[in-house]
Design a protein around this motif. Structure first.
Motif, PDB file in Angstrom:
ATOM      1  N   THR A 228       0.812  -1.214   0.000  1.00 47.33           N
ATOM      2  CA  THR A 228       0.000   0.000   0.000  1.00 47.33           C
ATOM      3  C   THR A 228       0.848   1.268   0.000  1.00 47.33           C
ATOM      4  O   THR A 228       0.552   2.222  -0.719  1.00 47.33           O
ATOM      5  CB  THR A 228      -0.925   0.036   1.230  1.00 47.33           C
ATOM      6  OG1 THR A 228      -1.733  -1.132   1.247  1.00 47.33           O
ATOM      7  CG2 THR A 228      -1.833   1.259   1.196  1.00 47.33           C
ATOM      8  N   ALA A 229       1.908   1.282   0.790  1.00 50.00           N
ATOM      9  CA  ALA A 229       2.662   2.521   1.019  1.00 50.00           C
ATOM     10  C   ALA A 229       3.270   3.095  -0.244  1.00 50.00           C
ATOM     11  O   ALA A 229       3.463   4.312  -0.345  1.00 50.00           O
ATOM     12  CB  ALA A 229       3.767   2.262   2.054  1.00 50.00           C
ATOM     13  N   GLY A 230       3.555   2.268  -1.240  1.00 51.99           N
ATOM     14  CA  GLY A 230       4.175   2.759  -2.464  1.00 51.99           C
ATOM     15  C   GLY A 230       3.342   3.757  -3.229  1.00 51.99           C
ATOM     16  O   GLY A 230       3.862   4.460  -4.105  1.00 51.99           O
ATOM     17  N   GLN A 231       2.031   3.855  -2.925  1.00 53.22           N
ATOM     18  CA  GLN A 231       1.180   4.813  -3.626  1.00 53.22           C
ATOM     19  C   GLN A 231       1.587   6.251  -3.347  1.00 53.22           C
ATOM     20  O   GLN A 231       1.171   7.181  -4.054  1.00 53.22           O
ATOM     21  CB  GLN A 231      -0.274   4.617  -3.214  1.00 53.22           C
ATOM     22  CG  GLN A 231      -0.547   4.956  -1.756  1.00 53.22           C
ATOM     23  CD  GLN A 231      -1.991   4.734  -1.375  1.00 53.22           C
ATOM     24  OE1 GLN A 231      -2.876   4.813  -2.219  1.00 53.22           O
ATOM     25  NE2 GLN A 231      -2.227   4.473  -0.110  1.00 53.22           N
ATOM     26  N   ASN A 232       2.396   6.465  -2.318  1.00 51.49           N
ATOM     27  CA  ASN A 232       2.821   7.819  -1.971  1.00 51.49           C
ATOM     28  C   ASN A 232       4.126   8.219  -2.643  1.00 51.49           C
ATOM     29  O   ASN A 232       4.670   9.289  -2.343  1.00 51.49           O
ATOM     30  CB  ASN A 232       2.998   7.915  -0.447  1.00 51.49           C
ATOM     31  CG  ASN A 232       1.691   7.673   0.292  1.00 51.49           C
ATOM     32  OD1 ASN A 232       0.768   8.455   0.203  1.00 51.49           O
ATOM     33  ND2 ASN A 232       1.619   6.565   1.020  1.00 51.49           N
ATOM     34  N   PHE A 233       4.622   7.380  -3.541  1.00 50.75           N
ATOM     35  CA  PHE A 233       5.905   7.652  -4.182  1.00 50.75           C
ATOM     36  C   PHE A 233       5.789   7.412  -5.684  1.00 50.75           C
ATOM     37  O   PHE A 233       4.936   6.665  -6.143  1.00 50.75           O
ATOM     38  CB  PHE A 233       7.003   6.762  -3.591  1.00 50.75           C
ATOM     39  CG  PHE A 233       7.122   6.863  -2.092  1.00 50.75           C
ATOM     40  CD1 PHE A 233       7.867   7.866  -1.507  1.00 50.75           C
ATOM     41  CD2 PHE A 233       6.447   5.964  -1.275  1.00 50.75           C
ATOM     42  CE1 PHE A 233       7.952   7.970  -0.134  1.00 50.75           C
ATOM     43  CE2 PHE A 233       6.542   6.046   0.107  1.00 50.75           C
ATOM     44  CZ  PHE A 233       7.292   7.055   0.685  1.00 50.75           C
ATOM     45  N   ASP A 234       6.683   8.050  -6.425  1.00 52.22           N
ATOM     46  CA  ASP A 234       6.737   7.830  -7.860  1.00 52.22           C
ATOM     47  C   ASP A 234       7.796   6.770  -8.178  1.00 52.22           C
ATOM     48  O   ASP A 234       8.565   6.357  -7.305  1.00 52.22           O
ATOM     49  CB  ASP A 234       7.070   9.141  -8.583  1.00 52.22           C
ATOM     50  CG  ASP A 234       5.928  10.134  -8.474  1.00 52.22           C
ATOM     51  OD1 ASP A 234       4.778   9.702  -8.396  1.00 52.22           O
ATOM     52  OD2 ASP A 234       6.201  11.350  -8.466  1.00 52.22           O
ATOM     53  N   GLY A 235       7.843   6.371  -9.441  1.00 53.87           N
ATOM     54  CA  GLY A 235       8.879   5.447  -9.864  1.00 53.87           C
ATOM     55  C   GLY A 235       8.571   4.008  -9.504  1.00 53.87           C
ATOM     56  O   GLY A 235       7.409   3.610  -9.340  1.00 53.87           O
ATOM     57  N   PRO A 236       9.611   3.193  -9.332  1.00 53.60           N
ATOM     58  CA  PRO A 236       9.418   1.754  -9.089  1.00 53.60           C
ATOM     59  C   PRO A 236       8.604   1.450  -7.840  1.00 53.60           C
ATOM     60  O   PRO A 236       7.875   0.455  -7.801  1.00 53.60           O
ATOM     61  CB  PRO A 236      10.861   1.233  -8.947  1.00 53.60           C
ATOM     62  CG  PRO A 236      11.702   2.228  -9.672  1.00 53.60           C
ATOM     63  CD  PRO A 236      11.029   3.555  -9.477  1.00 53.60           C
ATOM     64  N   LEU A 237       8.700   2.296  -6.800  1.00 52.85           N
ATOM     65  CA  LEU A 237       7.972   2.018  -5.559  1.00 52.85           C
ATOM     66  C   LEU A 237       6.467   2.012  -5.774  1.00 52.85           C
ATOM     67  O   LEU A 237       5.739   1.277  -5.115  1.00 52.85           O
ATOM     68  CB  LEU A 237       8.341   3.043  -4.480  1.00 52.85           C
ATOM     69  CG  LEU A 237       9.628   2.784  -3.696  1.00 52.85           C
ATOM     70  CD1 LEU A 237       9.885   3.910  -2.720  1.00 52.85           C
ATOM     71  CD2 LEU A 237       9.555   1.446  -2.969  1.00 52.85           C
ATOM     72  N   ARG A 238       5.979   2.830  -6.706  1.00 51.80           N
ATOM     73  CA  ARG A 238       4.533   2.861  -6.932  1.00 51.80           C
ATOM     74  C   ARG A 238       4.022   1.523  -7.441  1.00 51.80           C
ATOM     75  O   ARG A 238       2.892   1.132  -7.178  1.00 51.80           O
ATOM     76  CB  ARG A 238       4.157   3.981  -7.905  1.00 51.80           C
ATOM     77  CG  ARG A 238       2.645   4.193  -8.006  1.00 51.80           C
ATOM     78  CD  ARG A 238       2.284   5.352  -8.911  1.00 51.80           C
ATOM     79  NE  ARG A 238       2.683   6.617  -8.353  1.00 51.80           N
ATOM     80  CZ  ARG A 238       1.989   7.300  -7.454  1.00 51.80           C
ATOM     81  NH1 ARG A 238       0.862   6.810  -6.993  1.00 51.80           N
ATOM     82  NH2 ARG A 238       2.413   8.459  -7.018  1.00 51.80           N
ATOM     83  N   ARG A 239       4.875   0.806  -8.152  1.00 48.71           N
ATOM     84  CA  ARG A 239       4.439  -0.497  -8.688  1.00 48.71           C
ATOM     85  C   ARG A 239       4.283  -1.543  -7.595  1.00 48.71           C
ATOM     86  O   ARG A 239       3.680  -2.593  -7.826  1.00 48.71           O
ATOM     87  CB  ARG A 239       5.428  -0.964  -9.754  1.00 48.71           C
ATOM     88  CG  ARG A 239       5.392  -0.134 -11.029  1.00 48.71           C
ATOM     89  CD  ARG A 239       6.106  -0.831 -12.174  1.00 48.71           C
ATOM     90  NE  ARG A 239       7.541  -0.901 -11.973  1.00 48.71           N
ATOM     91  CZ  ARG A 239       8.393   0.048 -12.354  1.00 48.71           C
ATOM     92  NH1 ARG A 239       7.933   1.145 -12.941  1.00 48.71           N
ATOM     93  NH2 ARG A 239       9.690  -0.098 -12.154  1.00 48.71           N
ATOM     94  N   THR A 240       4.834  -1.282  -6.418  1.00 52.38           N
ATOM     95  CA  THR A 240       4.657  -2.221  -5.307  1.00 52.38           C
ATOM     96  C   THR A 240       3.319  -2.027  -4.606  1.00 52.38           C
ATOM     97  O   THR A 240       2.936  -2.855  -3.783  1.00 52.38           O
ATOM     98  CB  THR A 240       5.788  -2.056  -4.268  1.00 52.38           C
ATOM     99  OG1 THR A 240       5.666  -0.773  -3.620  1.00 52.38           O
ATOM    100  CG2 THR A 240       7.153  -2.157  -4.930  1.00 52.38           C
TER     101      THR A 240
END
Length: 412
Positions: A228-240
């Protein structure tokens, strides 16, 4: 085979046979929820204040809140990531706490069926708070998750349902916490727990320890956090962020390749309305009305600023580089030179919530608040609000109105 002597009713103490249930497990889970739900409640109320619901009826989705709006204040514009933080924490923490909440409900389920319903006045108050607590928790978490996933299957508007439900739930939560806190602290301090109605008189053989059960719940929470937390970031983390909303649209790449919530198609924007020969921005204020084409807006002093977009569903972008006309300069065009007032902003959007929105005077006056024409060095795409959109520091995404067609500067 079933034991013929086993109790058949959930109200019988021997019906619930798990050896894990007991004061220690329940108390540890309760302490985690005490901290987590308090943070949820505070961040939820603070994020609600970000809408400036006392400013204008269009911003207020809970018009009958009465004294429940006692804490509301003019939402600040600094730090510019404030709403990104409060709503990101609210949504991410809420999803992360779901396994802990379910484990807590499982640990106390025998009490939901205990008879008699009330043995004393204090016990009656506790049972009532327990019913409101369980019902309120399920209601708040279910509606919150559905809203995050953009599944509006519940009757009525999410805003009043979640707002009033939060107050009912937290009131019951506070009463229950006050009644149980001495017992909780005593149980957590002692490894050998006291016997009470949660301990089965006929326990089954254990298959896992209590600490193992806590580890299972904690591991499930960590898994939900990681997805869930990756929604607050751009780039590869958003895909998590597998469980987080992504607006339903792939934003693509390039300067306009960042998160989109409402597309031009969804909002009913006709490209014929946004062409240079047709579209005009109507600005009204103290000295009258002016109509500006996009070319004329581009000839006004242009300013730039790096600001994020943050949405009520919990997702946000990193800072994007916006360029356009300051809101306070537009206010000056219609007679508000020194002290710009509130502004009422209207969009070409034809359907969906927040087709119009109001901004407070402090938001208008902030030099970073823009009517943006460009983002990241390129013209706005249609989905990002071409021909012009609002961008204000620390404001919820829905108040950063896209496809702006009219701005009225006045006290609201």
């Amino acid at each position: 085979m079933r034991d013929p002597d086993a109790p058949r009713l959930p109200s019988s103490p021997g019906f619930w046979r798990s050896p894990l249930r007991g004061p220690w497990l329940t108390s540890v889970l309760g302490l985690v929820l005490l901290v987590g739900i308090t943070v949820l409640f505070v961040t939820g109320l603070v994020s609600y204040a970000a809408y400036n619901p006392n400013l204008s009826p269009v911003n207020d989705k809970t018009p009958d809140k009465g004294i429940l709006g006692f804490y509301l204040f003019a939402w600040p514009t600094s730090p510019h990531w404030l709403y990104r933080l409060t709503q990101g924490v609210h949504v991410t923490l809420g999803i992360t706490l779901i396994p802990v909440l379910l484990a807590k409900l499982w640990s106390v389920v025998p009490r939901l069926f205990a008879l008699p319903p009330a043995r004393s006045l204090a016990h009656a108050v506790e049972r009532i708070s327990l019913v409101l607590l369980v019902g309120g928790a399920l209601f708040e978490f279910v509606t919150g998750v559905l809203n995050v996933q953009l599944d509006y299957v519940f009757p009525g508007s999410f805003y009043p349902l979640h707002f009033y439900g939060a107050w009912v739930f937290f009131a019951a939560f506070a009463v229950h916490a006050l009644l149980k806190m001495p017992t909780v602290l005593r149980n957590v301090r002692h490894l050998r727990e006291e016997k009470n109605d949660l301990v089965s008189p006929r326990p089954a053989e254990p298959t896992v320890s209590r600490r193992g059960a806590l580890g299972f719940a904690g591991g499930a929470s960590l898994l939900l956090f990681a997805t869930t937390a990756g929604q607050n970031f751009d780039g590869p983390l958003r895909r998590t962020a597998l469980l987080a909303p992504h607006g339903g649209v792939d934003p693509g790449s390039g300067p306009n390749g960042f998160q989109i919530n409402k597309t031009a198609v969804y909002a009913g924007i006709d490209a014929a309305e946004t062409g240079e020969d047709v579209w005009r921005l109507v600005v009204t204020g103290r000295t009258g009305t002016v109509r500006l084409s996009r070319t004329q807006l581009a000839e006004l002093p242009q300013h730039s600023g790096a600001l994020p977009i943050a949405c009520v569903e919990g997702w946000s972008t990193s800072d994007q580089w916006w360029r356009g006309v300051r809101l306070r300069d537009l206010a000056a065009l219609v007679g508000h030179d020194d002290d710009p007032p509130d502004v009422f902003v209207e969009s070409l959007q034809r359907r969906g919530a927040f087709r119009s929105a109001a901004l407070r005077a402090n938001q208008v006056a902030d030099p970073r608040s823009l009517l943006a024409l460009h983002v990241n060095g390129e013209e706005l795409s249609s989905d990002h609000g071409y021909p012009a959109r609002i961008i204000v520091p620390a404001a919820p995404g829905v108040l950063n109105t896209k496809w702006v067609t009219r701005m009225t500067f006045r006290g609201l």
